[in-house]
Motif scaffolding. Structure first.
Motif, PDB file in Angstrom:
ATOM      1  N   GLN A  55      15.941  26.215  31.092  1.00  0.00           N
ATOM      2  CA  GLN A  55      16.358  27.485  31.689  1.00  0.00           C
ATOM      3  C   GLN A  55      16.167  27.528  33.203  1.00  0.00           C
ATOM      4  O   GLN A  55      16.859  28.269  33.891  1.00  0.00           O
ATOM      5  CB  GLN A  55      15.594  28.634  31.029  1.00  0.00           C
ATOM      6  CG  GLN A  55      16.033  28.895  29.593  1.00  0.00           C
ATOM      7  CD  GLN A  55      15.269  30.026  28.948  1.00  0.00           C
ATOM      8  OE1 GLN A  55      14.286  30.512  29.472  1.00  0.00           O
ATOM      9  NE2 GLN A  55      15.727  30.465  27.792  1.00  0.00           N
ATOM     10  N   GLY A  79      28.990  36.532  29.337  1.00  0.00           N
ATOM     11  CA  GLY A  79      29.351  35.158  29.688  1.00  0.00           C
ATOM     12  C   GLY A  79      28.406  34.578  30.721  1.00  0.00           C
ATOM     13  O   GLY A  79      27.681  35.298  31.417  1.00  0.00           O
ATOM     14  N   ARG A  80      28.436  33.265  30.846  1.00  0.00           N
ATOM     15  CA  ARG A  80      27.481  32.578  31.713  1.00  0.00           C
ATOM     16  C   ARG A  80      27.662  32.939  33.186  1.00  0.00           C
ATOM     17  O   ARG A  80      26.682  33.085  33.921  1.00  0.00           O
ATOM     18  CB  ARG A  80      27.625  31.063  31.529  1.00  0.00           C
ATOM     19  CG  ARG A  80      26.690  30.256  32.415  1.00  0.00           C
ATOM     20  CD  ARG A  80      26.804  28.774  32.142  1.00  0.00           C
ATOM     21  NE  ARG A  80      26.381  28.448  30.782  1.00  0.00           N
ATOM     22  CZ  ARG A  80      26.353  27.211  30.293  1.00  0.00           C
ATOM     23  NH1 ARG A  80      26.769  26.192  31.035  1.00  0.00           N
ATOM     24  NH2 ARG A  80      25.939  26.984  29.070  1.00  0.00           N
ATOM     25  N   GLU A  81      28.900  33.082  33.635  1.00  0.00           N
ATOM     26  CA  GLU A  81      29.140  33.335  35.058  1.00  0.00           C
ATOM     27  C   GLU A  81      28.512  34.644  35.514  1.00  0.00           C
ATOM     28  O   GLU A  81      27.836  34.699  36.548  1.00  0.00           O
ATOM     29  CB  GLU A  81      30.642  33.345  35.344  1.00  0.00           C
ATOM     30  CG  GLU A  81      30.975  33.544  36.818  1.00  0.00           C
ATOM     31  CD  GLU A  81      32.465  33.492  37.101  1.00  0.00           C
ATOM     32  OE1 GLU A  81      32.861  33.782  38.246  1.00  0.00           O
ATOM     33  OE2 GLU A  81      33.248  33.158  36.170  1.00  0.00           O
ATOM     34  N   ARG A 138      16.549  35.761  26.530  1.00  0.00           N
ATOM     35  CA  ARG A 138      17.741  35.164  27.129  1.00  0.00           C
ATOM     36  C   ARG A 138      17.866  35.636  28.579  1.00  0.00           C
ATOM     37  O   ARG A 138      17.491  36.772  28.895  1.00  0.00           O
ATOM     38  CB  ARG A 138      19.004  35.579  26.361  1.00  0.00           C
ATOM     39  CG  ARG A 138      19.065  35.126  24.918  1.00  0.00           C
ATOM     40  CD  ARG A 138      20.365  35.599  24.289  1.00  0.00           C
ATOM     41  NE  ARG A 138      20.419  35.348  22.853  1.00  0.00           N
ATOM     42  CZ  ARG A 138      21.394  35.781  22.055  1.00  0.00           C
ATOM     43  NH1 ARG A 138      22.399  36.496  22.596  1.00  0.00           N
ATOM     44  NH2 ARG A 138      21.366  35.519  20.767  1.00  0.00           N
ATOM     45  N   CYS A 167      21.216  37.032  37.589  1.00  0.00           N
ATOM     46  CA  CYS A 167      19.927  36.339  37.673  1.00  0.00           C
ATOM     47  C   CYS A 167      19.693  35.794  39.079  1.00  0.00           C
ATOM     48  O   CYS A 167      18.569  35.856  39.603  1.00  0.00           O
ATOM     49  CB  CYS A 167      19.861  35.209  36.649  1.00  0.00           C
ATOM     50  SG  CYS A 167      19.719  35.769  34.932  1.00  0.00           S
ATOM     51  N   ASP A 218      28.204  40.179  25.164  1.00  0.00           N
ATOM     52  CA  ASP A 218      27.813  39.033  25.988  1.00  0.00           C
ATOM     53  C   ASP A 218      28.748  38.922  27.191  1.00  0.00           C
ATOM     54  O   ASP A 218      29.957  38.774  27.025  1.00  0.00           O
ATOM     55  CB  ASP A 218      27.881  37.753  25.153  1.00  0.00           C
ATOM     56  CG  ASP A 218      27.349  36.530  25.898  1.00  0.00           C
ATOM     57  OD1 ASP A 218      27.083  36.630  27.106  1.00  0.00           O
ATOM     58  OD2 ASP A 218      27.204  35.469  25.259  1.00  0.00           O
ATOM     59  N   THR A 233      26.142  36.355  33.955  1.00  0.00           N
ATOM     60  CA  THR A 233      24.695  36.250  33.792  1.00  0.00           C
ATOM     61  C   THR A 233      24.064  35.513  34.963  1.00  0.00           C
ATOM     62  O   THR A 233      23.008  35.897  35.474  1.00  0.00           O
ATOM     63  CB  THR A 233      24.353  35.536  32.470  1.00  0.00           C
ATOM     64  OG1 THR A 233      24.906  36.266  31.373  1.00  0.00           O
ATOM     65  CG2 THR A 233      22.846  35.423  32.289  1.00  0.00           C
ATOM     66  N   THR A 234      24.723  34.453  35.411  1.00  0.00           N
ATOM     67  CA  THR A 234      24.213  33.681  36.545  1.00  0.00           C
ATOM     68  C   THR A 234      24.172  34.522  37.807  1.00  0.00           C
ATOM     69  O   THR A 234      23.216  34.460  38.588  1.00  0.00           O
ATOM     70  CB  THR A 234      25.084  32.432  36.778  1.00  0.00           C
ATOM     71  OG1 THR A 234      25.031  31.587  35.620  1.00  0.00           O
ATOM     72  CG2 THR A 234      24.604  31.648  37.991  1.00  0.00           C
TER      73      THR A 234
END
Length: 395
Positions: free
Chosen positions: A314, A99-101, A28, A107, A97, A103-104
């Protein structure tokens, strides 16, 4: 903090197998991968830090970002690594986790740092006296565990007490992370051979280093060492910094042409067609069908297809963002931006063409549940590209 990767640590001619690889389809974005090296200095690092691992990397979706001595900060695909024991890889993930924000953010920071130079001297200071680090606190050079820790810190997560000077062992012991089980498996002979062979990505890494070094010399000759304003000025280090420097100094006589020539002469643009040359099956329906179905039952075919479509899903957003940003930059009329845009255009076009093949294959079996879901996801990818980059879809 691996001072290794001078050649892949698994390339020793004295070892014939078995080998183990990552379950890369289970990774992930944001996952941290620890790896055991097999060189003498890897053993020294492990002994000095009290860990089984000497190298750390971060998975950002579709690719791994790492800092190595040979290539600085660079990316490689997850199935380009193999180890000798199942315990020689470990995957760490945040216990909660984010969250997407978040993680973005982490990355994107890893991607931003691509092109940064590697510092052996600063990696060695990890276990040195604290006072010896003070003069290097603001360095923008990287080593493996610093890269990982700083990306998380950028997203507001302090995995370790000192993100500037930490080791793989420090990451392994972080209370924020847990070990993800069942992330390593035995490699087939074909998979091991693929992981251990000389990768085209290695030549791209060298070309990138060549370009960055040439670009920094050119910028220095033009009296350019930093980018940003007085409130956020930084030393030019990364590929992104180089692009910003060209833009900020676009009126400097000769700079645009010199930088464009350096990019072309370095071989940095050669990787645009790399995947088409290395994996022609992904761009040809008959070759793709044969590859996906070879020696596989329905479940194995489905798993292989999921691996292909998830790989595209991805990297879709960063590919689109780079393409749109590069397209917008063309209004400035710089040759450098035209050359840079050719990268974003070529990589997005390749993603689109690969996904078209997946759709064509999956539609033949869309009555089967898994294949129907794969078909929906791959069509969603194509629709996003058609929406934001319609010129890609019709080329």
């Amino acid at each position: 903090m691996e001072i290794e990767q001078m050649g892949k640590s698994t390339s020793s001619h004295e070892y014939d197998g078995p080998y183990f690889i990552l379950h890369h389809d289970r990774l992930r974005p944001g996952d941290i991968i620890l790896e055991r090296g097999y060189e003498m200095h890897s053993d020294i690092i492990c002994k000095n830090t009290g860990s089984h691992y000497s190298h750390a990397m971060i998975y950002v979706g579709g690719t791994i970002i790492e800092a190595t001595r040979d290539g600085g900060v660079f990316s490689r695909i997850p199935n380009r690594s193999a180890v000798r024991a199942i315990s020689d890889f470990k995957v760490l993930r945040l216990a909660k986790d984010p969250g997407r924000e978040i993680t973005t953010i982490l990355c994107n920071q890893a991607r931003y740092l691509v092109g940064s130079q590697y510092s052996v001297a600063e990696a060695i200071l990890v276990k040195g006296p604290v006072f010896t680090r003070q003069f290097r606190e603001n360095s923008r050079k990287q080593f493996c565990s610093r890269l990982v820790a700083q990306c998380y810190k950028e997203a507001g997560i302090n995995l370790v007490s000192d993100a500037n000077f930490c080791s793989p062992a420090d990451l392994e012991r972080s209370g924020f992370l847990v070990t993800v089980p069942d992330m390593v498996r035995p490699a087939s002979e074909q998979e091991a051979a693929f992981a251990l062979e000389v990768s085209p990505h290695a030549s791209h890494a060298k070309n990138t280093v060549r370009f960055v070094e040439a670009a920094l010399v050119i910028l220095k000759n033009h009296g350019i060492k930093t980018v940003g304003d007085s409130d956020g000025e930084v030393t030019v280090t990364t590929l992104n910094d180089i692009t910003q420097a060209v833009f900020e100094n676009r009126t400097s006589p000769g700079l645009d042409g010199e930088m464009t020539e350096a990019m072309q002469a370095s071989g940095y643009l050669d990787h645009i067609e790399m995947d088409r040359q290395q994996n022609p099956f992904r761009y040809d329906f008959d070759l793709f069908s044969a590859r996906i179905s070879k020696n596989a039952d329905g479940n194995e075919i489905s798993e292989r297809l999921w691996g292909e479509v998830n790989k595209e899903a991805q990297v879709l957003v960063p590919r689109l963002q780079s393409y749109i940003s590069g397209r917008d930059n063309l209004v400035w009329g710089l040759k450098y931006f035209e050359a840079e845009f050719s990268i974003y255009e070529g990589l997005l076009q390749a993603l689109y063409d690969r996904t078209v093949i997946i759709v064509e294959y999956s539609v033949l079996k869309k009555d089967i549940p898994f294949f129907s879901e794969i078909n929906e996801l791959s069509n969603a990818i194509l629709n996003e590209i058609r929406k934001y980059a319609p010129e890609i879809a019709i080329s």
